[in-house]
Design a protein around this motif. Structure first.
Motif, PDB file in Angstrom:
ATOM      1  N   THR A 214       0.843  -1.190   0.000  1.00  0.00           N
ATOM      2  CA  THR A 214       0.000   0.000   0.000  1.00  0.00           C
ATOM      3  C   THR A 214       0.880   1.243   0.000  1.00  0.00           C
ATOM      4  O   THR A 214       1.814   1.353   0.791  1.00  0.00           O
ATOM      5  CB  THR A 214      -0.906   0.023   1.249  1.00  0.00           C
ATOM      6  OG1 THR A 214      -1.709  -1.150   1.249  1.00  0.00           O
ATOM      7  CG2 THR A 214      -1.789   1.239   1.271  1.00  0.00           C
ATOM      8  N   TYR A 215       0.568   2.191  -0.890  1.00  0.00           N
ATOM      9  CA  TYR A 215       1.247   3.482  -0.953  1.00  0.00           C
ATOM     10  C   TYR A 215       0.183   4.538  -0.662  1.00  0.00           C
ATOM     11  O   TYR A 215      -0.938   4.445  -1.147  1.00  0.00           O
ATOM     12  CB  TYR A 215       1.813   3.763  -2.345  1.00  0.00           C
ATOM     13  CG  TYR A 215       2.660   2.664  -2.918  1.00  0.00           C
ATOM     14  CD1 TYR A 215       4.008   2.602  -2.627  1.00  0.00           C
ATOM     15  CD2 TYR A 215       2.117   1.703  -3.773  1.00  0.00           C
ATOM     16  CE1 TYR A 215       4.796   1.601  -3.163  1.00  0.00           C
ATOM     17  CE2 TYR A 215       2.887   0.709  -4.312  1.00  0.00           C
ATOM     18  CZ  TYR A 215       4.235   0.657  -4.003  1.00  0.00           C
ATOM     19  OH  TYR A 215       5.007  -0.330  -4.537  1.00  0.00           O
ATOM     20  N   GLU A 216       0.558   5.553   0.093  1.00  0.00           N
ATOM     21  CA  GLU A 216      -0.404   6.618   0.364  1.00  0.00           C
ATOM     22  C   GLU A 216       0.328   7.930   0.603  1.00  0.00           C
ATOM     23  O   GLU A 216       1.363   7.964   1.275  1.00  0.00           O
ATOM     24  CB  GLU A 216      -1.251   6.260   1.587  1.00  0.00           C
ATOM     25  CG  GLU A 216      -2.515   7.064   1.687  1.00  0.00           C
ATOM     26  CD  GLU A 216      -3.499   6.436   2.663  1.00  0.00           C
ATOM     27  OE1 GLU A 216      -4.468   5.832   2.189  1.00  0.00           O
ATOM     28  OE2 GLU A 216      -3.269   6.557   3.871  1.00  0.00           O
ATOM     29  N   LEU A 217      -0.212   8.984   0.054  1.00  0.00           N
ATOM     30  CA  LEU A 217       0.320  10.328   0.228  1.00  0.00           C
ATOM     31  C   LEU A 217      -0.863  11.234   0.557  1.00  0.00           C
ATOM     32  O   LEU A 217      -1.888  11.184  -0.118  1.00  0.00           O
ATOM     33  CB  LEU A 217       1.012  10.802  -1.060  1.00  0.00           C
ATOM     34  CG  LEU A 217       1.566  12.218  -1.057  1.00  0.00           C
ATOM     35  CD1 LEU A 217       2.716  12.321  -0.059  1.00  0.00           C
ATOM     36  CD2 LEU A 217       2.029  12.602  -2.443  1.00  0.00           C
ATOM     37  N   ALA A 218      -0.718  12.019   1.602  1.00  0.00           N
ATOM     38  CA  ALA A 218      -1.817  12.888   2.037  1.00  0.00           C
ATOM     39  C   ALA A 218      -1.312  14.311   2.233  1.00  0.00           C
ATOM     40  O   ALA A 218      -0.171  14.532   2.635  1.00  0.00           O
ATOM     41  CB  ALA A 218      -2.419  12.372   3.333  1.00  0.00           C
ATOM     42  N   LEU A 219      -2.187  15.244   1.944  1.00  0.00           N
ATOM     43  CA  LEU A 219      -1.892  16.663   2.132  1.00  0.00           C
ATOM     44  C   LEU A 219      -3.155  17.304   2.692  1.00  0.00           C
ATOM     45  O   LEU A 219      -4.251  17.076   2.178  1.00  0.00           O
ATOM     46  CB  LEU A 219      -1.501  17.318   0.803  1.00  0.00           C
ATOM     47  CG  LEU A 219      -1.305  18.823   0.808  1.00  0.00           C
ATOM     48  CD1 LEU A 219      -0.105  19.191   1.674  1.00  0.00           C
ATOM     49  CD2 LEU A 219      -1.126  19.334  -0.597  1.00  0.00           C
ATOM     50  N   GLY A 220      -3.012  18.078   3.737  1.00  0.00           N
ATOM     51  CA  GLY A 220      -4.164  18.738   4.333  1.00  0.00           C
ATOM     52  C   GLY A 220      -3.775  20.074   4.939  1.00  0.00           C
ATOM     53  O   GLY A 220      -2.613  20.310   5.259  1.00  0.00           O
ATOM     54  N   GLN A 221      -4.758  20.932   5.052  1.00  0.00           N
ATOM     55  CA  GLN A 221      -4.515  22.238   5.657  1.00  0.00           C
ATOM     56  C   GLN A 221      -5.811  22.733   6.289  1.00  0.00           C
ATOM     57  O   GLN A 221      -6.900  22.532   5.745  1.00  0.00           O
ATOM     58  CB  GLN A 221      -4.039  23.253   4.623  1.00  0.00           C
ATOM     59  CG  GLN A 221      -3.772  24.612   5.235  1.00  0.00           C
ATOM     60  CD  GLN A 221      -3.512  25.690   4.195  1.00  0.00           C
ATOM     61  OE1 GLN A 221      -4.049  25.638   3.099  1.00  0.00           O
ATOM     62  NE2 GLN A 221      -2.699  26.654   4.557  1.00  0.00           N
ATOM     63  N   GLY A 222      -5.684  23.385   7.412  1.00  0.00           N
ATOM     64  CA  GLY A 222      -6.790  24.070   8.048  1.00  0.00           C
ATOM     65  C   GLY A 222      -6.338  25.474   8.399  1.00  0.00           C
ATOM     66  O   GLY A 222      -5.193  25.686   8.778  1.00  0.00           O
TER      67      GLY A 222
END
Length: 161
Positions: free
Chosen positions: A96-104
């Motif tokens: 499994t590969y996963e890349l996440a980007l988030g901002q608040g």
């Protein structure tokens, strides 16, 4: 006791999306996202009669005063999140590969002004609505509490947070 009036006008919207693509037997890639935007605007008007002493059950002495505050609410909140990933099945092994980007973020503020009102005010207690009693200035006695010239700007907050 405060006499308060609140007005709120809130606008909110958001989007959510997802996309999956099957590359072959046991292989999958995906993209998921979220975006939300909140505008929680409003205003508060707060009138505060400060009663010091009563000379009868429904009449105060002339040693009371009034204050007034005005608050303007302009906060804005925004969040977003994007996740991209892939799954590959190789027999008994799952990769499994996963890349996440988030901002608040939150900006805007709560601006306020406090006005100190006249002193030497005399109030009478209006009980015509027993579940909503209120202090009413006695007409012709002391300063006019509804004249803006009788108030002094005692403090203000005009900064963003």
């Amino acid at each position: 006791m405060d006499v308060r009036e609140y007005t709120f006008y809130r606008h909110r919207y958001g989007f959510v999306g997802s996309a999956d693509y099957k590359l072959g037997q046991g292989s999958l890639i995906y993209l998921r996202g979220l975006f939300s935007h909140f505008l929680d605007n409003g205003e508060d008007w707060i009138y505060t009669p400060a009663v010091n002493s009563f000379i009868s059950p429904t009449l105060t002495g002339n040693d009371s005063q009034t204050d007034y505050s005005h608050v303007i609410r302009r906060p804005q909140q925004r969040i977003f999140n994007v996740i991209a990933g892939a799954n590959h099945s190789l027999g008994k092994t799952l990769i499994t590969y996963e890349l996440a980007l988030g901002q608040g973020r939150s900006n805007g503020g709560f601006y306020s002004a406090h006005l100190s009102g006249p002193s030497n005010v005399q109030f009478t207690l209006d009980t015509s609505q027993p579940f909503l009693p209120k202090f009413v200035p006695v007409a012709g006695v002391g300063p006019d509490v509804f004249d803006p010239a009788n108030y002094n700007l005692g403090g203000g907050n005009f900064k963003l947070f």
